[in-house]
Design a protein around this motif. Structure first.
Motif, mmCIF file in Angstrom:
data_model
loop_
_atom_site.group_PDB
_atom_site.id
_atom_site.type_symbol
_atom_site.label_atom_id
_atom_site.label_comp_id
_atom_site.label_asym_id
_atom_site.label_seq_id
_atom_site.Cartn_x
_atom_site.Cartn_y
_atom_site.Cartn_z
ATOM 1 N N PHE A 1 1.479 12.161 18.014
ATOM 2 C CA PHE A 1 1.608 10.763 17.632
ATOM 3 C C PHE A 1 0.538 10.283 16.642
ATOM 4 C CE2 PHE A 1 0.379 6.325 18.593
ATOM 5 C CZ PHE A 1 1.506 5.693 18.084
ATOM 6 N N PRO A 2 -0.752 10.616 16.828
ATOM 7 C CA PRO A 2 -1.746 10.120 15.871
ATOM 8 C C PRO A 2 -1.487 10.579 14.439
ATOM 9 C CG PRO A 2 -2.824 10.925 17.857
ATOM 10 C CD PRO A 2 -1.402 11.344 17.944
ATOM 11 N N THR A 3 -0.767 11.695 14.279
ATOM 12 C CA THR A 3 -0.513 12.229 12.945
ATOM 13 C C THR A 3 0.434 11.336 12.145
ATOM 14 O OG1 THR A 3 -0.803 14.452 13.861
ATOM 15 C CG2 THR A 3 0.198 14.294 11.677
ATOM 16 N N TYR A 4 1.422 10.721 12.813
ATOM 17 C CA TYR A 4 2.398 9.892 12.087
ATOM 18 C C TYR A 4 2.263 8.399 12.398
ATOM 19 C CZ TYR A 4 5.132 9.819 16.468
ATOM 20 O OH TYR A 4 5.548 9.643 17.766
ATOM 21 N N LYS A 5 1.273 8.027 13.190
ATOM 22 C CA LYS A 5 1.104 6.622 13.591
ATOM 23 C C LYS A 5 0.987 5.693 12.382
ATOM 24 C CE LYS A 5 -2.135 3.645 16.125
ATOM 25 N NZ LYS A 5 -3.396 3.604 16.902
ATOM 26 N N ALA A 6 0.253 6.117 11.361
ATOM 27 C CA ALA A 6 0.023 5.253 10.198
ATOM 28 C C ALA A 6 1.282 5.038 9.376
ATOM 29 C CB ALA A 6 -1.076 5.854 9.325
ATOM 30 N N ALA A 7 2.307 5.894 9.549
ATOM 31 C CA ALA A 7 3.544 5.752 8.773
ATOM 32 C C ALA A 7 4.485 4.714 9.380
ATOM 33 C CB ALA A 7 4.252 7.104 8.680
ATOM 34 N N LEU A 8 4.342 4.416 10.659
ATOM 35 C CA LEU A 8 5.289 3.532 11.347
ATOM 36 C C LEU A 8 5.359 2.125 10.755
ATOM 37 C CD1 LEU A 8 4.719 4.582 15.081
ATOM 38 C CD2 LEU A 8 6.619 5.192 13.575
ATOM 39 N N PRO A 9 4.236 1.468 10.387
ATOM 40 C CA PRO A 9 4.347 0.109 9.836
ATOM 41 C C PRO A 9 5.144 0.029 8.534
ATOM 42 C CG PRO A 9 2.084 0.573 10.522
ATOM 43 C CD PRO A 9 2.828 1.861 10.567
ATOM 44 N N PHE A 10 5.377 1.141 7.866
ATOM 45 C CA PHE A 10 6.167 1.165 6.630
ATOM 46 C C PHE A 10 7.649 1.384 6.891
ATOM 47 C CE2 PHE A 10 1.876 2.457 5.633
ATOM 48 C CZ PHE A 10 1.588 1.738 4.482
ATOM 49 N N ILE A 11 8.016 1.625 8.178
ATOM 50 C CA ILE A 11 9.387 2.025 8.488
ATOM 51 C C ILE A 11 10.022 1.164 9.559
ATOM 52 C CG2 ILE A 11 10.855 3.971 9.200
ATOM 53 C CD1 ILE A 11 8.525 5.830 8.398
ATOM 54 N N VAL A 12 9.253 0.696 10.553
ATOM 55 C CA VAL A 12 9.859 0.121 11.750
ATOM 56 C C VAL A 12 9.242 -1.225 12.125
ATOM 57 C CG1 VAL A 12 10.274 2.437 12.649
ATOM 58 C CG2 VAL A 12 8.227 1.212 13.358
ATOM 59 N N ILE B 1 0.850 -1.192 0.000
ATOM 60 C CA ILE B 1 0.000 0.000 0.000
ATOM 61 C C ILE B 1 0.889 1.246 0.000
ATOM 62 C CG2 ILE B 1 -1.954 1.098 1.139
ATOM 63 C CD1 ILE B 1 -2.330 -1.426 2.738
ATOM 64 N N SER B 2 0.417 2.312 -0.582
ATOM 65 C CA SER B 2 1.152 3.566 -0.576
ATOM 66 C C SER B 2 1.191 4.127 0.838
ATOM 67 C CB SER B 2 0.486 4.572 -1.516
ATOM 68 O OG SER B 2 0.487 4.094 -2.838
ATOM 69 N N PRO B 3 2.376 4.565 1.297
ATOM 70 C CA PRO B 3 2.474 5.109 2.657
ATOM 71 C C PRO B 3 1.762 6.447 2.774
ATOM 72 C CG PRO B 3 4.548 5.378 1.491
ATOM 73 C CD PRO B 3 3.670 4.548 0.607
ATOM 74 N N PRO B 4 1.392 6.850 3.995
ATOM 75 C CA PRO B 4 0.692 8.123 4.201
ATOM 76 C C PRO B 4 1.624 9.313 4.007
ATOM 77 C CG PRO B 4 1.149 7.090 6.296
ATOM 78 C CD PRO B 4 1.551 6.100 5.245
ATOM 79 N N SER B 5 1.069 10.498 4.076
ATOM 80 C CA SER B 5 1.830 11.718 3.810
ATOM 81 C C SER B 5 2.915 11.985 4.848
ATOM 82 C CB SER B 5 0.875 12.917 3.752
ATOM 83 O OG SER B 5 0.147 13.025 4.968
ATOM 84 N N SER B 6 2.751 11.453 6.064
ATOM 85 C CA SER B 6 3.748 11.692 7.108
ATOM 86 C C SER B 6 4.977 10.796 6.964
ATOM 87 C CB SER B 6 3.119 11.481 8.485
ATOM 88 O OG SER B 6 2.583 10.169 8.593
ATOM 89 N N TYR B 7 4.986 9.910 5.957
ATOM 90 C CA TYR B 7 6.060 8.927 5.805
ATOM 91 C C TYR B 7 7.420 9.598 5.648
ATOM 92 C CZ TYR B 7 8.976 5.416 3.481
ATOM 93 O OH TYR B 7 10.003 4.572 3.133
#
Length: 384
Positions: free
Chosen positions: A241-252, A209-215
């Motif tokens: 934290f809620p702003t970048y939470k969705a980006a974490l599964p693509f990075i860590v 899936i495409s990562p969110p904007s905070s990626y």
């Protein structure tokens, strides 16, 4: 203070002997008219002695014979005081008191103070049920008692609250635009492995899936540093934290146990293979129970609810805002504690340990002991 012949008060000087008994105080939440009955509500002298000589909190039941009575509890707290025996006499027929006699019986070094509320109590429907074994919590494992039709059904409920003290709660209205809601409306769980996991660590996300904007912003931070705690990442990202939470599964990914538990680790980076990752190990520093956390928060400088004031570092002049707090070792801003962390630099063992990582076996214990001393000293300065 005592009254002299002129009728004014004057200061009395006491001389303390060197062999005073060390005593402790129980501040009983009531007017004690019968000491024996008061001790019974504390579980008797044996329970009081057992609590004093261990780290077990002292419990108080106003209905000691009732198996459903919810107790008040109090941890042992440090105290400073004296127990005095004062005698004051006057001659028969004389309206004036003679000089009083004062004797020091002991030094009070600790106390128990019951600050909780008794709002949550369970009363059985029948008076005899309060002392009947068939209704005790242990008896619930006896199936025969549950099948006995002569016993009215009554099961003790689960705890009604985890807290017995009133807590401050700051109600806030958060305003979010539709764009902000979209940025973290989707979030999948993080990849998690055990410390003893064999084989390579996760190196990439499984979904395409495409990562969110905070990626981009978060990915840049993990390029600079491979391991972050949530508070540290929130501070350096400059967003909540809620702003970048969705980006974490693509990075860590995360460890479920071990010295990097609760930390976010960059894909492909294995801290178990890099001794320099010692600085990113996570330690929990807990505020001692002797410190009233609400008073500590009120006495310390107020912080606004934004990420610029996020409390992710520990130093000797602060009391953390929560009872349990997680820090990377590199976020401990104290020279003495850093000396303990770096004491084995270049001498790390060849295999990373599951309990203390690349540090010495006693490093975490020393750090917690030093942190407790700092926090207690700070509480003393704030008079809390």
């Amino acid at each position: 203070m005592e009254e002299n012949e002129a009728g004014t008060n004057e200061l009395v000087t006491l001389t303390l002997p060197g062999n005073l008994d060390e005593l402790f105080c129980v501040e009983y939440p009531g007017n004690v008219q019968n000491v024996h009955n008061a001790l019974a509500t504390l579980g008797g002298e044996s329970s009081v002695a057992r609590a004093h000589h261990s780290s077990t909190p002292l419990g108080l039941k106003f209905r000691p014979d009732d198996i459903y009575c919810t107790p008040l509890t109090s941890p042992k707290e440090k105290a400073t005081g004296l127990v005095l025996k004062v005698k004051r006499r006057r001659k028969k027929g004389d309206t004036k008191w003679s000089k009083c006699e004062t004797e020091v019986l002991g030094v009070v070094g600790s106390k128990y103070e019951f600050k909780g509320m008794l709002d949550y109590q369970v009363f059985p429907p029948y008076e005899t049920m309060a002392t009947t074994r068939a209704y005790s919590t242990d008896a619930l494992h006896d199936i025969s008692l549950l099948k006995d039709e002569t016993i009215p059904p009554f099961v003790l409920p689960t705890p009604l609250t985890k807290q017995d003290r009133p807590l401050e709660y700051s109600y806030q209205t958060r305003y979010r635009t539709d764009i902000q809601k979209k940025s973290y409306s989707y979030s999948k769980p993080l990849k998690t492995i055990a410390f003893d996991h064999k084989g390579p660590v996760p190196s990439e996300p499984t979904d395409s899936i495409s990562p969110p904007s905070s990626y981009t912003r978060i990915h840049k931070l993990f390029e600079d540093c491979p391991v972050w705690t949530r508070n540290a990442l929130t501070f350096h990202a400059g967003v909540l934290f809620p702003t970048y939470k969705a980006a974490l599964p693509f990075i860590v990914y995360c460890f479920s146990n071990g010295p990097w538990k609760t930390a976010y680790i960059r894909f492909g980076y294995d801290p178990r293979e890099h001794p320099e990752a010692k600085l990113y190990q996570v330690i929990e520093l807990r505020v001692p129970r002797a410190i009233d956390l609400l008073d500590a928060i009120e006495h310390q400088p107020k912080k606004k609810d934004d990420v610029s004031n996020s409390n992710y570092t520990f130093s000797a002049n602060i009391i953390p805002p929560k009872r349990g707090n997680y820090y990377r070792l590199c976020d401990i801003k104290d020279d003495t504690m850093q000396q303990v962390i770096h004491s084995n630099d270049g001498k790390e063992k060849s295999v990373c340990n599951e309990e203390y990582g690349w540090c010495e076996a006693d490093t975490y214990g020393k750090l917690r002991e030093m942190a407790n001393k700092y926090m207690l000293a700070r509480a003393k300065e704030l008079n809390i």
